[in-house]
Design an enzyme around this catalytic site. Structure first.
Site, mmCIF file in Angstrom:
data_model
loop_
_atom_site.group_PDB
_atom_site.id
_atom_site.type_symbol
_atom_site.label_atom_id
_atom_site.label_comp_id
_atom_site.label_asym_id
_atom_site.label_seq_id
_atom_site.Cartn_x
_atom_site.Cartn_y
_atom_site.Cartn_z
ATOM 1 N N LYS A 21 0.833 -1.218 0.000
ATOM 2 C CA LYS A 21 0.000 0.000 0.000
ATOM 3 C C LYS A 21 0.864 1.264 0.000
ATOM 4 O O LYS A 21 0.614 2.210 -0.739
ATOM 5 C CB LYS A 21 -0.920 0.010 1.243
ATOM 6 C CG LYS A 21 -1.863 -1.181 1.311
ATOM 7 C CD LYS A 21 -2.681 -1.195 2.582
ATOM 8 C CE LYS A 21 -1.896 -1.515 3.846
ATOM 9 N NZ LYS A 21 -1.349 -2.872 3.936
ATOM 10 N N GLY A 45 3.233 -1.056 8.898
ATOM 11 C CA GLY A 45 4.573 -0.712 8.406
ATOM 12 C C GLY A 45 4.442 -0.522 6.911
ATOM 13 O O GLY A 45 4.231 -1.494 6.182
ATOM 14 N N HIS A 46 4.478 0.721 6.464
ATOM 15 C CA HIS A 46 4.279 1.017 5.036
ATOM 16 C C HIS A 46 5.600 1.493 4.443
ATOM 17 O O HIS A 46 6.112 2.553 4.815
ATOM 18 C CB HIS A 46 3.173 2.067 4.871
ATOM 19 C CG HIS A 46 1.826 1.593 5.357
ATOM 20 N ND1 HIS A 46 0.705 2.373 5.376
ATOM 21 C CD2 HIS A 46 1.432 0.382 5.828
ATOM 22 C CE1 HIS A 46 -0.315 1.676 5.842
ATOM 23 N NE2 HIS A 46 0.103 0.460 6.132
HETATM 24 P P1 GDP Z 1 2.245 -2.204 3.117
HETATM 25 O O1 GDP Z 1 2.138 -2.482 4.571
HETATM 26 O O2 GDP Z 1 1.026 -2.664 2.362
HETATM 27 O O3 GDP Z 1 2.596 -0.784 2.780
HETATM 28 O O4 GDP Z 1 3.433 -3.122 2.578
HETATM 29 P P2 GDP Z 1 4.891 -3.295 3.263
HETATM 30 O O5 GDP Z 1 5.684 -2.093 3.004
HETATM 31 O O6 GDP Z 1 4.764 -3.769 4.648
HETATM 32 O O7 GDP Z 1 5.426 -4.549 2.462
HETATM 33 C C1 GDP Z 1 5.577 -4.533 1.080
HETATM 34 C C2 GDP Z 1 7.043 -4.864 0.749
HETATM 35 O O8 GDP Z 1 7.166 -5.138 -0.624
HETATM 36 C C3 GDP Z 1 7.978 -3.693 1.008
HETATM 37 O O9 GDP Z 1 9.245 -4.187 1.347
HETATM 38 C C4 GDP Z 1 8.033 -2.991 -0.346
HETATM 39 O O10 GDP Z 1 9.229 -2.252 -0.537
HETATM 40 C C5 GDP Z 1 7.976 -4.173 -1.274
HETATM 41 N N1 GDP Z 1 7.326 -3.935 -2.569
HETATM 42 C C6 GDP Z 1 6.241 -3.158 -2.855
HETATM 43 N N2 GDP Z 1 5.900 -3.295 -4.153
HETATM 44 C C7 GDP Z 1 6.790 -4.154 -4.696
HETATM 45 C C8 GDP Z 1 6.938 -4.728 -5.999
HETATM 46 O O11 GDP Z 1 6.181 -4.481 -6.910
HETATM 47 N N3 GDP Z 1 7.963 -5.623 -6.167
HETATM 48 C C9 GDP Z 1 8.818 -5.948 -5.152
HETATM 49 N N4 GDP Z 1 9.767 -6.831 -5.402
HETATM 50 N N5 GDP Z 1 8.694 -5.438 -3.918
HETATM 51 C C10 GDP Z 1 7.686 -4.561 -3.694
HETATM 52 P P1 IMO Z 2 0.231 -3.071 7.320
HETATM 53 O O1 IMO Z 2 -0.547 -1.771 7.405
HETATM 54 C C1 IMO Z 2 0.437 -7.306 8.311
HETATM 55 C C2 IMO Z 2 -1.254 -8.545 12.152
HETATM 56 C C3 IMO Z 2 -0.283 -9.022 13.201
HETATM 57 C C4 IMO Z 2 -1.154 -10.009 13.951
HETATM 58 C C5 IMO Z 2 -2.518 -9.347 13.917
HETATM 59 C C6 IMO Z 2 -2.837 -8.541 15.166
HETATM 60 O O2 IMO Z 2 1.695 -2.907 7.300
HETATM 61 O O3 IMO Z 2 -0.314 -3.888 6.201
HETATM 62 P P2 IMO Z 2 -1.944 -6.319 16.287
HETATM 63 O O4 IMO Z 2 -0.563 -5.787 16.445
HETATM 64 O O5 IMO Z 2 -2.840 -5.452 15.490
HETATM 65 O O6 IMO Z 2 -2.523 -6.733 17.606
HETATM 66 O O7 IMO Z 2 -1.761 -7.692 15.475
HETATM 67 O O8 IMO Z 2 -2.507 -8.480 12.808
HETATM 68 N N1 IMO Z 2 -0.967 -7.212 11.606
HETATM 69 C C7 IMO Z 2 -0.448 -6.985 10.390
HETATM 70 N N2 IMO Z 2 -0.030 -7.854 9.443
HETATM 71 N N3 IMO Z 2 0.466 -5.987 8.071
HETATM 72 C C8 IMO Z 2 0.012 -5.103 8.983
HETATM 73 O O9 IMO Z 2 -0.110 -3.784 8.721
HETATM 74 C C9 IMO Z 2 -0.432 -5.600 10.235
HETATM 75 N N4 IMO Z 2 -0.906 -5.018 11.357
HETATM 76 C C10 IMO Z 2 -1.240 -6.022 12.179
HETATM 77 O O10 IMO Z 2 0.841 -9.626 12.620
HETATM 78 O O11 IMO Z 2 -1.247 -11.213 13.225
HETATM 79 MG MG MG Z 3 3.223 -3.445 6.079
#
Ligand code: GDP
Ligand code: IMO
Ligand code: MG
Length: 439
Positions: A21, A45-46
């Site tokens: 996202k 964690g974005h």
């Molecule tokens: P979010 O929580 O939905 O914002 O996603 P996260 O940041 O936690 O996890 C997504 C992971 O995939 C991060 O390490 C990004 O840098 C990586 N990522 C996002 N889009 C792509 C993609 O198209 N290809 C690859 N290889 N990595 C990506």
């Molecule tokens: P983003 O926004 C992936 C999961 C945790 C656990 C459950 C409950 O980066 O997509 P909590 O800390 O809310 O009590 O945990 O939800 N969880 C996530 N998994 N991405 C997240 O956020 C998450 N936020 C919470 O791993 O299983």
């Molecule tokens: Mg995340």
């Protein structure tokens, strides 16, 4: 993104979080005036890249690294001031941020004792623990619904310290009454509480009174003034407190209903709903996962996709794309457009399993069960042909390998929602697909 006059655009993760996202929003920020978080807290964690450097945002919306975007933290977010201070300080070394942050006064604070409660609760659950990030999310939302919470708007009142002490004492009593004292390390707690108060002072000083707004009016007025707003979902549909894989969920409304509540807008202000879908499925933490691949195919996805949590560093569980689950997510949220991420991670596989149906007690079903935890579900996999690796610098979706395009076309047809973007790298711009482009 398609922005309609007087309406906000919503972006949701359609799986179990970590769909990418942050990356998609960071790419689209120039199209918007405000990026608004409506729920969740530091469990999120974005990941975004700015000038080649990676940043992970937990509470600050993903408009942080665009100098023009305002970042709004809505009323249903739970905020850890210590983490927020650290996040803002890091961003400010790259781009000035303090003038670009607004926080709804209704947002609830996470106290250091909320984290202790989280720990005690998970410990007591033993083998059936949720796998929480232990950021205090569940206990903070519990205090909201029990009407005990400490709202961030209270920081301006003379009785803030008194309110704080009352709530932390309530927490300590609850921990002691459940014989969970071993989670309390008093000197460490007192040090954290000192950090908490310092962080509150920091936020008051850096953001000023104008940084704290009334969440019942603020964003609605912005939309009425013509500001272009993107609502940033945290977590994903299947982690929703009501409609997710309960009890293995988070404690907030991650679905579309949470947008109105968290941002203080009426439903009629919602325009397009973008759903972000990882080209396969991951989940971090415990709970049911029908298409999980527990063999080397899952290990390959974890390795190629670098599937380790952005918040906790835990290895993510990996599995096949689950179209049954995605139809649930799309239907619940009225998703109008899809963006597929991490398509590159599937490159090099000879075949790609995709689940389009479950067998429940031997009978085919296209619905998720009421109680996933006791359900007997067997995923029915179709095998799609793989493709060779391609450069992640490609700029036109038409340059994707033939079988990658066929994979996207299959997803689009199975889900009945157009795919308008495909991400093939953590860093480079998302490939745009015109409507009908995959046909
Ligand atoms: P979010 O929580 O939905 O914002 O996603 P996260 O940041 O936690 O996890 C997504 C992971 O995939 C991060 O390490 C990004 O840098 C990586 N990522 C996002 N889009 C792509 C993609 O198209 N290809 C690859 N290889 N990595 C990506
Ligand atoms: P983003 O926004 C992936 C999961 C945790 C656990 C459950 C409950 O980066 O997509 P909590 O800390 O809310 O009590 O945990 O939800 N969880 C996530 N998994 N991405 C997240 O956020 C998450 N936020 C919470 O791993 O299983
Ligand atoms: Mg995340």
């Amino acid at each position: 993104m398609q922005i309609k006059e007087g309406k906000i655009v919503v972006l949701l993760g359609l799986q179990w979080g970590d769909e990418g996202k942050g990356k998609i929003i960071n790419d689209s920020v120039p199209e918007f005036d405000v990026i608004a978080r409506f729920q969740g807290g530091p469990n999120a964690g974005h990941t975004v890249y700015h000038n080649g450097k990676k940043h992970v945002l937990h509470m600050v919306p993903s408009g942080a690294f665009s100098s023009d975007a305002e970042n709004y933290i809505g009323a249903s977010v739970v905020l850890d001031p210590i983490g927020l201070k650290a996040e803002l300080e890091e961003i400010d070394t790259v781009l000035p941020i303090y003038e670009r942050i607004r926080i709804a006064k209704e947002a609830n604070l996470i106290l250091p004792t909320h984290r202790l409660l989280d720990k005690a609760k998970e410990k007591a659950k033993g083998k059936s623990s949720i796998g929480s990030t232990l950021k205090g999310i569940g206990p903070a939302y519990t205090d909201m619904t029990s009407r005990d919470a400490l709202r961030i708007g209270y920081v301006w009142g003379a009785d803030f310290n008194e309110r704080f002490t009352k709530l932390r004492d309530l927490h300590l009593t609850a921990i002691r009454e459940t014989n969970a004292e071993d989670v309390i390390d008093m000197p460490a707690l007192e040090a954290e509480e000192k950090n908490f108060m310092e962080a509150i002072d920091f936020l008051k000083k850096k953001l000023g009174e104008k940084g704290f707004v009334h969440g019942s009016y603020y964003l609605r007025k912005m939309v009425m003034e013509g500001k272009r707003v993107l609502a940033e979902g945290a977590q994903g549909v299947e982690l929703d407190i009501v409609h997710g894989s309960f009890p293995y969920v988070t404690s907030s409304v991650t679905n579309i209903g949470g947008v109105c509540e968290g941002l203080g807008i009426p439903a009629k202000m919602i325009g397009e709903v973008y759903g972000v879908v990882k080209a396969y499925t991951t989940r971090v933490g415990n709970g049911p996962f029908v298409t999980e691949l527990l063999d080397e195919r899952g290990d390959t996805l974890r390795k190629n996709g670098n599937e380790f949590g952005s918040t906790t560093g835990r290895p993510r569980r990996c599995g096949a794309l689950d179209l049954v689950q995605l139809r649930h997510a799309i239907g619940l949220n009225g998703v109008t457009k899809l963006v597929i991420t991490k398509l590159d991670v599937l490159s090099g596989l000879s075949e790609i399993p995709v689940c389009n149906q479950y067998l429940s007690h031997g009978e085919p079903t296209d619905e998720l069960p009421f109680d996933y935890t006791v359900a007997d579900l067997v995923p029915q996999f179709e095998k799609k042909e793989g493709w060779e690796a391609f450069p992640d610098t490609i700029k036109d979706y038409k340059d994707l390998p033939k079988n990658a395009l066929a994979y996207l076309r299959y997803i689009e047809e199975s889900l009945g929602v157009p795919i308008v973007g495909v991400s093939v790298s953590p860093e480079y711009a998302t490939l745009q697909i015109p409507e009908g482009g995959l046909k």
